[in-house]
Design a protein around this motif. Sequence first.
Motif, mmCIF file in Angstrom:
data_model
loop_
_atom_site.group_PDB
_atom_site.id
_atom_site.type_symbol
_atom_site.label_atom_id
_atom_site.label_comp_id
_atom_site.label_asym_id
_atom_site.label_seq_id
_atom_site.Cartn_x
_atom_site.Cartn_y
_atom_site.Cartn_z
ATOM 1 N N ARG A 102 0.915 -1.377 0.093
ATOM 2 C CA ARG A 102 -0.115 -0.145 0.014
ATOM 3 C C ARG A 102 0.887 1.403 0.026
ATOM 4 N N GLY A 103 2.184 0.879 -0.259
ATOM 5 C CA GLY A 103 3.036 2.068 -0.227
ATOM 6 C C GLY A 103 3.597 2.895 1.004
ATOM 7 N N CYS A 104 3.763 1.955 1.870
ATOM 8 C CA CYS A 104 4.596 2.493 3.169
ATOM 9 C C CYS A 104 5.057 1.275 3.952
ATOM 10 N N ASP A 105 6.259 1.638 4.084
ATOM 11 C CA ASP A 105 7.217 0.587 4.819
ATOM 12 C C ASP A 105 7.255 1.102 6.419
ATOM 13 N N ALA A 106 6.652 0.270 7.058
ATOM 14 C CA ALA A 106 6.871 0.386 8.642
ATOM 15 C C ALA A 106 7.088 -0.768 9.371
ATOM 16 N N PRO A 107 8.316 -0.790 10.203
ATOM 17 C CA PRO A 107 8.435 -1.852 10.877
ATOM 18 C C PRO A 107 7.632 -2.524 11.827
ATOM 19 N N VAL A 108 7.567 -3.670 11.795
ATOM 20 C CA VAL A 108 6.588 -4.507 12.662
ATOM 21 C C VAL A 108 7.239 -5.534 13.441
ATOM 22 N N SER A 109 7.164 -5.506 14.967
ATOM 23 C CA SER A 109 7.999 -6.403 15.603
ATOM 24 C C SER A 109 6.985 -7.435 16.770
ATOM 25 N N ALA A 110 7.459 -8.344 16.958
ATOM 26 C CA ALA A 110 6.744 -9.537 17.845
ATOM 27 C C ALA A 110 7.114 -9.021 19.250
ATOM 28 N N LEU A 111 6.441 -8.560 20.144
ATOM 29 C CA LEU A 111 6.995 -8.278 21.394
ATOM 30 C C LEU A 111 5.859 -8.530 22.558
ATOM 31 N N ALA A 112 6.263 -8.714 23.514
ATOM 32 C CA ALA A 112 5.454 -9.442 24.915
ATOM 33 C C ALA A 112 4.046 -9.776 24.313
ATOM 34 N N GLY A 113 3.816 -10.825 23.365
ATOM 35 C CA GLY A 113 2.757 -11.558 23.107
ATOM 36 C C GLY A 113 2.044 -10.792 21.933
ATOM 37 N N GLY A 114 2.504 -9.506 21.460
ATOM 38 C CA GLY A 114 1.778 -8.811 20.615
ATOM 39 C C GLY A 114 2.445 -8.327 19.212
ATOM 40 N N LEU A 115 1.909 -7.812 18.281
ATOM 41 C CA LEU A 115 2.491 -7.041 17.059
ATOM 42 C C LEU A 115 2.558 -5.646 17.229
ATOM 43 N N TRP A 116 3.554 -4.883 17.161
ATOM 44 C CA TRP A 116 3.602 -3.563 17.203
ATOM 45 C C TRP A 116 4.408 -3.055 16.161
ATOM 46 N N LEU A 117 3.826 -1.731 15.657
ATOM 47 C CA LEU A 117 4.122 -0.984 14.535
ATOM 48 C C LEU A 117 5.181 0.156 15.082
#
Length: 394
Positions: free
Chosen positions: A353-368
Amino acid sequence: MKATATSVPPKPVQLGSSIRGEWLLDWSKLTVNHGAYGATPKTVLAAQDAWRREMESQPSLFMRSVLPLALRQAAGALADFLGAKGEDLVFVDNATSGCNAVLRSLDFAPGDEILILSHAYGAVRNTVAYLAERSGARIVEAPIAFPQPSAAQIVEAVAAAITPRTRIAVLDHITSSSALLLPMAELIAACHAAGVPVLVDGAHAPGQIALDLQGLDADWYVGNCHKWLMAPKGCAFLWTRPDHQAAIHPLTISHGFGGGYLAEFDWTGTRDPSAFLAVTAALAFHQDLGGAALRARNADLAGRGGEILATALGTEAGSGPELARAMRLVRLPVRFEASAVAALAIRRRFEARGCDAPVSALAGGLWLRLSAQAYNEEADYERLAVLVRAALAE
């Protein structure tokens, strides 16, 4: 925008979309990920190109007669900005290279402990794992509570992880995956009180926060200049406290071996030094955009961006403003298992969709993780919220 070492803007620069012409970025895409690789302004690239042209006009003369002084002058200018002395600072290609130079200069024995954080940067974690495997040393992780950690909890966790066998602590000034600004002065004090030297991985710090390396009193400090300071890629530094300099060597041993800290690091063989020399243009550009005022503005904008996204998603930010600056983490509202594979899959949806945003798996969740730099404005995070909701609706 002219970038000179002494240039001072006659009036505050209007930031946001009005200044985007200063970069080569593709503005058809949404850029909210400055923290990954930075973005070098045109004026800094021009300065780098000028150094390349001078080098190529007479390569031998440049390497022998021009580069040694020019390199020390650039190091001196960067050191002034960082609250340090030029003779304690050398250039390296990136923060990971600087960490490797320090860690691989030290001797570890079976049973020694290397202390890192649970949020340590992956490449540096791998370096520590390599050394532990070769030497028989043991990796000890100090756990960082997440989300919403407190400075006191972080200091307590590090202090509790120190034992009589702790040989060195490798601590991130601003964590990469979780975007936490750690209470570094207090962490260093706790380690030094136990007789443990500290290597600070400050990859994200220069240009994002004010630094006073001499006052901070770490044993070693590495930082990237290509990220928040917007120097060319391949420009980073290693600062070493004077009493440690004789023991630290570059990853490549070359003609300077035995000549001391500066001689060894300033010449490791033929390479393109233009990224290092152009750091003075990056310093000037940073100052032209406001210096301390720019850093404060970026931190405030990132906070508002995090609030916009968290409100739109009905979730939360990863930390409060006291432990964050120009990067923020926001929880993604997903119900499936949080894993590195899932994080990458969602990031690919953002890219489509035209956006590069890091996503991490932390503390049982996914975070942008979102970033805020001079070219960003609130509308970017409103656009990001729409994009994220659409991607997650699939």
